[in-house]
Design a protein around this motif. Structure first.
Motif, mmCIF file in Angstrom:
data_model
loop_
_atom_site.group_PDB
_atom_site.id
_atom_site.type_symbol
_atom_site.label_atom_id
_atom_site.label_comp_id
_atom_site.label_asym_id
_atom_site.label_seq_id
_atom_site.Cartn_x
_atom_site.Cartn_y
_atom_site.Cartn_z
ATOM 1 N N THR A 123 1.754 1.640 -8.411
ATOM 2 C CA THR A 123 1.444 2.921 -9.060
ATOM 3 C C THR A 123 2.690 3.485 -9.739
ATOM 4 O OG1 THR A 123 -0.209 3.353 -7.336
ATOM 5 C CG2 THR A 123 0.527 5.248 -8.643
ATOM 6 N N ASN A 125 0.772 -1.236 0.000
ATOM 7 C CA ASN A 125 0.000 0.000 0.000
ATOM 8 C C ASN A 125 0.812 1.300 0.000
ATOM 9 O OD1 ASN A 125 -2.772 0.083 -0.355
ATOM 10 N ND2 ASN A 125 -3.048 1.188 1.572
ATOM 11 N N GLY A 128 2.965 9.367 -6.648
ATOM 12 C CA GLY A 128 2.413 8.522 -7.704
ATOM 13 C C GLY A 128 1.130 9.111 -8.257
HETATM 14 P P1 GDP Z 1 1.412 -1.137 -3.495
HETATM 15 O O1 GDP Z 1 0.619 -2.060 -2.622
HETATM 16 O O2 GDP Z 1 2.665 -0.714 -2.787
HETATM 17 O O3 GDP Z 1 1.660 -1.672 -4.859
HETATM 18 O O4 GDP Z 1 0.558 0.223 -3.630
HETATM 19 P P2 GDP Z 1 -0.437 0.688 -4.810
HETATM 20 O O5 GDP Z 1 0.322 1.223 -5.969
HETATM 21 O O6 GDP Z 1 -1.396 -0.403 -5.072
HETATM 22 O O7 GDP Z 1 -1.147 1.926 -4.105
HETATM 23 C C1 GDP Z 1 -1.808 1.800 -2.849
HETATM 24 C C2 GDP Z 1 -2.799 2.947 -2.681
HETATM 25 O O8 GDP Z 1 -2.110 4.182 -2.556
HETATM 26 C C3 GDP Z 1 -3.743 3.107 -3.863
HETATM 27 O O9 GDP Z 1 -5.017 3.439 -3.370
HETATM 28 C C4 GDP Z 1 -3.136 4.265 -4.646
HETATM 29 O O10 GDP Z 1 -4.084 4.968 -5.399
HETATM 30 C C5 GDP Z 1 -2.581 5.114 -3.527
HETATM 31 N N1 GDP Z 1 -1.464 5.966 -3.952
HETATM 32 C C6 GDP Z 1 -0.415 5.617 -4.748
HETATM 33 N N2 GDP Z 1 0.417 6.671 -4.933
HETATM 34 C C7 GDP Z 1 -0.105 7.706 -4.222
HETATM 35 C C8 GDP Z 1 0.305 9.084 -4.008
HETATM 36 O O11 GDP Z 1 1.318 9.567 -4.494
HETATM 37 N N3 GDP Z 1 -0.493 9.835 -3.208
HETATM 38 C C9 GDP Z 1 -1.623 9.344 -2.628
HETATM 39 N N4 GDP Z 1 -2.339 10.168 -1.851
HETATM 40 N N5 GDP Z 1 -2.052 8.063 -2.815
HETATM 41 C C10 GDP Z 1 -1.302 7.262 -3.599
#
Ligand code: GDP
Ligand code: MG
Length: 163
Positions: free
Chosen positions: A17, A12, A146
């Motif tokens: 992203t 998360n 992201g």
């Molecule tokens: P992963 O589990 O590390 O792969 O994370 P994800 O890419 O699936 O993102 C997890 C959550 O964080 C999602 O709801 C994204 O939309 C959100 N998210 C990703 N980048 C950002 C960012 O730069 N700012 C914010 N506020 N949310 C983000």
């Protein structure tokens, strides 16, 4: 073969992203090997004239703290084995966690080059969002978002320079 950049961090924080932004429309290859590698997604990228493979780790969704930690630990170990440079992603909104510190110790012991990316810095210029991550011991963290696509060029400059 292309050098490998792996994105590591707890669930998360925004790894997928950022991965998607880096590969753009370059088709990601989903590895379909049996066993532990099946949840890893590989893509290719190019920056400053250098081509690389990039790995998004941690695709399996697991329930419960213990399972999540086990998964993060395993993914980090695999990344350390195959990566030439590791992007260690953390989250400015939740701040530094114990899980981050545990991953940091593993990465530190590996002696591989590590770049800390502090994601979710949606307001640029907020130094206080990244300050605590200096303590991880990998030099200056790089603030990225992201959601807005900011800071990713700086992150790639740093990562590619260590290839
Ligand atoms: P992963 O589990 O590390 O792969 O994370 P994800 O890419 O699936 O993102 C997890 C959550 O964080 C999602 O709801 C994204 O939309 C959100 N998210 C990703 N980048 C950002 C960012 O730069 N700012 C914010 N506020 N949310 C983000
Ligand atoms: Mg993901």
């Amino acid at each position: 073969a292309r050098p490998v950049i792996a994105i590591v961090g707890r669930p998360n924080v925004g790894k997928s992203t950022i991965f998607n932004r880096v590969i753009g429309d370059r088709l990601a290859i989903v590895e379909d090997k049996p066993g532990v590698t099946r949840d890893r997604i590989y893509g290719t990228g190019e920056w400053n004239g250098k081509s690389f493979s990039i790995v998004d780790t941690g695709g399996i969704e697991l329930d419960g703290e213990d399972e999540i930690m086990k998964s993060v630990r395993m993914q980090a170990e695999l990344a350390v084995e195959e990566a030439d440079v590791i992007i260690f992603m953390v989250d400015a909104k939740t701040g530094l966690t114990l899980a981050d510190e545990e991953v940091a110790q593993m990465l530190f012991r590996s002696r591989k080059p590590v770049v800390v990316a502090v994601n979710k810095v949606d307001n640029q210029g907020r130094m206080e969002d990244i300050y605590e991550f200096f303590g991880l011991g990998f030099g200056s963290p790089i603030a990225i978002s992201g959601s807005h696509g900011t800071g990713i060029g700086d992150l790639l400059d740093e990562a590619v320079s260590k290839l």
